[in-house]
Write an enzyme that holds these catalytic residues in place. Structure first.
Site, PDB file in Angstrom:
ATOM      1  N   ASP A   1    -111.165 116.102 -68.487  1.00  0.00           N
ATOM      2  CA  ASP A   1    -111.090 117.138 -69.296  1.00  0.00           C
ATOM      3  C   ASP A   1    -112.808 117.177 -68.873  1.00  0.00           C
ATOM      4  OD1 ASP A   1    -109.268 117.282 -70.556  1.00  0.00           O
ATOM      5  OD2 ASP A   1    -109.824 115.821 -71.621  1.00  0.00           O
TER       6      ASP A   1
ATOM      7  N   ASP B   1    -106.086 110.707 -74.255  1.00  0.00           N
ATOM      8  CA  ASP B   1    -107.672 111.535 -74.766  1.00  0.00           C
ATOM      9  C   ASP B   1    -108.364 110.093 -75.422  1.00  0.00           C
ATOM     10  OD1 ASP B   1    -107.613 113.933 -74.093  1.00  0.00           O
ATOM     11  OD2 ASP B   1    -106.989 114.536 -75.806  1.00  0.00           O
TER      12      ASP B   1
END
EC number: 3.4.23.36
Length: 152
Positions: free
Chosen positions: A129, A111
């Protein structure tokens, strides 16, 4: 079908961006893009959103495979006549596969997009995401609009 191209595009951008983060940033380092709003932060997640179900990789493997099969089936059945649904499912498929690749090859998800929304420190996320969320939001909007048309 164009919807699979959308999924492949999401996967490519997601994996390239994650590779750049892994190769060029130390874990935990952060680069401000817009002070107090947007940062590029090298982060790893061994669970789902907000670290839910951390270190349950087999669970994510099984759920993702079932989910991808369902999305492909649904795309084949319904996306031919509904462009917005096809685009939405393409985004969702690309996002699901993008994070699945990380889980299989890294045993964690990379991330790096770190946002502060009205001083709320939102959990760090990635392109996959984002694609998943945009796809779901588009389906919700379409469902609401169709419901409104049905009532009229």
């Amino acid at each position: 079908m164009i919807y699979y191209v959308i999924a492949l595009f999401v996967i490519a951008i997601d994996q390239i961006s994650k590779w750049l983060i892994v190769k060029n940033m130390e874990l935990g380092t952060s680069i401000p893009i817009i002070d107090n709003v947007l940062y590029i932060t090298s982060h790893r997640n061994r669970g789902a959103a907000w670290g839910i179900l951390e270190n349950k990789m087999w669970f994510f493997y099984i759920i993702t495979v079932v989910f991808v099969v369902f999305i492909v089936f649904y795309m084949k059945k319904y996306a031919k006549t509904d462009k917005l649904l096809g685009i939405s499912l393409g985004l969702i498929l690309g996002g699901a596969i993008g994070n699945f690749i990380d889980r299989v090859f890294r045993q964690e998800v990379v991330d790096f997009i770190h946002v502060y929304i009205f001083s709320y420190n939102y959990p760090v996320f990635n392109i996959a995401d984002s694609a998943l969320c945009i796809g779901v939001v588009l389906i919700i909007i379409q469902t609401l609009l169709e419901g409104k048309k049905t009532k009229e």
